[in-house]
Design a protein around this motif. Structure first.
Motif, PDB file in Angstrom:
ATOM      1  N   THR A 198       1.536  -1.798  -4.343  1.00 35.44           N
ATOM      2  CA  THR A 198       1.353  -3.234  -4.143  1.00 35.44           C
ATOM      3  C   THR A 198       0.235  -3.507  -3.150  1.00 35.44           C
ATOM      4  OG1 THR A 198       2.986  -3.345  -2.343  1.00 35.44           O
ATOM      5  CG2 THR A 198       3.798  -3.651  -4.583  1.00 35.44           C
ATOM      6  N   PHE A 199      -0.390  -4.669  -3.300  1.00 38.46           N
ATOM      7  CA  PHE A 199      -1.448  -5.099  -2.389  1.00 38.46           C
ATOM      8  C   PHE A 199      -1.557  -6.613  -2.482  1.00 38.46           C
ATOM      9  CE2 PHE A 199      -3.257  -4.146  -6.519  1.00 38.46           C
ATOM     10  CZ  PHE A 199      -4.065  -5.235  -6.795  1.00 38.46           C
ATOM     11  N   LEU A 216       0.803  -1.230   0.000  1.00 37.49           N
ATOM     12  CA  LEU A 216       0.000   0.000   0.000  1.00 37.49           C
ATOM     13  C   LEU A 216       0.834   1.277   0.000  1.00 37.49           C
ATOM     14  CD1 LEU A 216      -2.921  -0.907   2.456  1.00 37.49           C
ATOM     15  CD2 LEU A 216      -2.721  -1.365   0.000  1.00 37.49           C
ATOM     16  N   GLN A 217       2.168   1.143  -0.176  1.00 34.01           N
ATOM     17  CA  GLN A 217       3.032   2.314  -0.217  1.00 34.01           C
ATOM     18  C   GLN A 217       3.466   2.580  -1.655  1.00 34.01           C
ATOM     19  OE1 GLN A 217       3.570   4.242   2.495  1.00 34.01           O
ATOM     20  NE2 GLN A 217       2.211   2.805   3.538  1.00 34.01           N
ATOM     21  N   ALA A 242      -4.742   1.572  -4.230  1.00 28.14           N
ATOM     22  CA  ALA A 242      -4.191   0.247  -3.896  1.00 28.14           C
ATOM     23  C   ALA A 242      -5.212  -0.598  -3.144  1.00 28.14           C
ATOM     24  CB  ALA A 242      -2.924   0.408  -3.066  1.00 28.14           C
ATOM     25  N   VAL A 243      -5.876   0.008  -2.162  1.00 28.80           N
ATOM     26  CA  VAL A 243      -6.893  -0.721  -1.393  1.00 28.80           C
ATOM     27  C   VAL A 243      -8.041  -1.158  -2.297  1.00 28.80           C
ATOM     28  CG1 VAL A 243      -8.601  -0.534   0.451  1.00 28.80           C
ATOM     29  CG2 VAL A 243      -6.313   0.422   0.784  1.00 28.80           C
ATOM     30  N   LEU A 244      -8.506  -0.239  -3.133  1.00 30.04           N
ATOM     31  CA  LEU A 244      -9.645  -0.539  -3.990  1.00 30.04           C
ATOM     32  C   LEU A 244      -9.275  -1.476  -5.130  1.00 30.04           C
ATOM     33  CD1 LEU A 244     -11.243   3.022  -4.045  1.00 30.04           C
ATOM     34  CD2 LEU A 244     -12.128   0.981  -2.906  1.00 30.04           C
ATOM     35  N   ILE A 301       1.273  15.514 -10.958  1.00 26.64           N
ATOM     36  CA  ILE A 301       1.835  15.045  -9.688  1.00 26.64           C
ATOM     37  C   ILE A 301       0.781  14.179  -9.018  1.00 26.64           C
ATOM     38  CG2 ILE A 301       2.708  15.723  -7.429  1.00 26.64           C
ATOM     39  CD1 ILE A 301       3.645  18.344  -8.663  1.00 26.64           C
ATOM     40  N   LEU A 302       1.099  12.913  -8.835  1.00 26.71           N
ATOM     41  CA  LEU A 302       0.125  11.981  -8.273  1.00 26.71           C
ATOM     42  C   LEU A 302       0.024  12.149  -6.758  1.00 26.71           C
ATOM     43  CD1 LEU A 302       0.937   8.721 -10.289  1.00 26.71           C
ATOM     44  CD2 LEU A 302      -0.630  10.585 -10.850  1.00 26.71           C
ATOM     45  N   SER A 303      -1.189  12.125  -6.254  1.00 26.07           N
ATOM     46  CA  SER A 303      -1.440  12.255  -4.819  1.00 26.07           C
ATOM     47  C   SER A 303      -1.130  10.947  -4.104  1.00 26.07           C
ATOM     48  CB  SER A 303      -2.908  12.630  -4.591  1.00 26.07           C
ATOM     49  OG  SER A 303      -3.310  12.370  -3.266  1.00 26.07           O
ATOM     50  N   GLN A 304      -0.295  11.028  -3.058  1.00 28.42           N
ATOM     51  CA  GLN A 304       0.049   9.838  -2.279  1.00 28.42           C
ATOM     52  C   GLN A 304      -1.194   9.239  -1.620  1.00 28.42           C
ATOM     53  OE1 GLN A 304       3.332   8.466  -1.590  1.00 28.42           O
ATOM     54  NE2 GLN A 304       3.989   9.721  -3.312  1.00 28.42           N
TER      55      GLN A 304
END
Length: 245
Positions: A133-134, A108-109, A162-164, A152-155
């Motif tokens: 990763t998940f 999830l990071q 990742a969760v979804l 710029i992608l939001s963390q």
């Protein structure tokens, strides 16, 4: 200037049109995924996640299949094929160099990798791609995203994705691709793994199970091969991460 072959297949104008819809909220995204569940393919859900985060194209990879080489590790993708073909070796190499502890910490990071300079990308697309990763059950996946150079992608949004993505992947039969017995541990191997986690040596496990030390070592070697680990400690970490012990 002539467009490259990759540009001809995937123009940046198409990418921009997909990014333009990224104003969707988290609640709207969840509602949309719920509507897609059960009636659309895996690609529809991944496309919705890609749009949400402001990326352009997705690739879902399954890590336990990357060790085979080739393209079997790709579960679902809309990346240009030439890039995917080159990426397969890179993914396998990165996975082989990553310890089980690092794999646990990476879940999830979001991480960012650079596409090699000799790979042609469409104009306006960043040479950096993002991977999150998940886990789905015992299988580990990465969702890899290409995005425009000026985005710029939001963390926070990437962690949501990742969760979804795990939710979407768990609903689809495509995730079951090549559920080979080769990657499943036998009951004996699980027993050995359990006793290793309890701190027992091969000699002690041999006494407990009533078989020879050499046989125990063979089981342990098989466990490490199937789990792509290099030491007993890494095998234990893999077992803990996947709820095997």
């Amino acid at each position: 200037m002539e467009m490259s072959r990759v540009d001809a297949v995937w123009s940046f104008e198409t990418a921009v049109s997909r990014v333009s819809g990224r104003g969707i909220s988290r609640e709207q995204l969840i509602r949309r995924l719920g509507e897609l569940a059960g009636r659309s393919g895996l690609g529809s859900g991944l496309a919705a996640l890609t749009e949400y985060v402001g990326a352009t194209h997705y690739l879902l990879a399954r890590h336990d299949l990357s060790q085979d080489g080739g393209l079997d590790f790709v579960v679902c993708s809309d990346w240009p094929f030439d890039i995917v073909r080159r990426l397969s070796g890179i993914v396998a190499g990165l996975n082989a160099k990553t310890t089980e502890l690092e794999k646990c910490l990476a879940v999830l990071q979001p991480t960012f990798q650079t596409v090699p300079d000799d790979i042609d990308l469409p104009r306006g697309v960043s040479r950096t791609y993002c991977a999150v990763t998940f886990n789905v059950g015992r299988s580990r996946f990465s969702l890899m995203l290409l995005f425009p150079a000026d985005v710029i992608l939001s963390q926070e949004a990437l962690r949501d994705v990742a969760v979804l993505a795990g939710y979407v992947a768990s609903l689809k039969t495509e995730v079951g691709i090549r559920q080979d017995r080769e990657f499943e541990l036998t009951e004996r191997e699980l027993e050995c793994l359990f006793w290793i986690a309890e701190g027992k040596t091969s000699e002690e496990i041999a006494v407990i199970l009533g078989i020879s030390r050499n046989t125990i070592n063979n089981y342990i070697t098989s466990v490490m091969r199937k789990t792509a680990t290099r030491t007993r400690s890494e095998a234990i970490a893999h077992a803990v991460r996947n709820n095997l012990v």
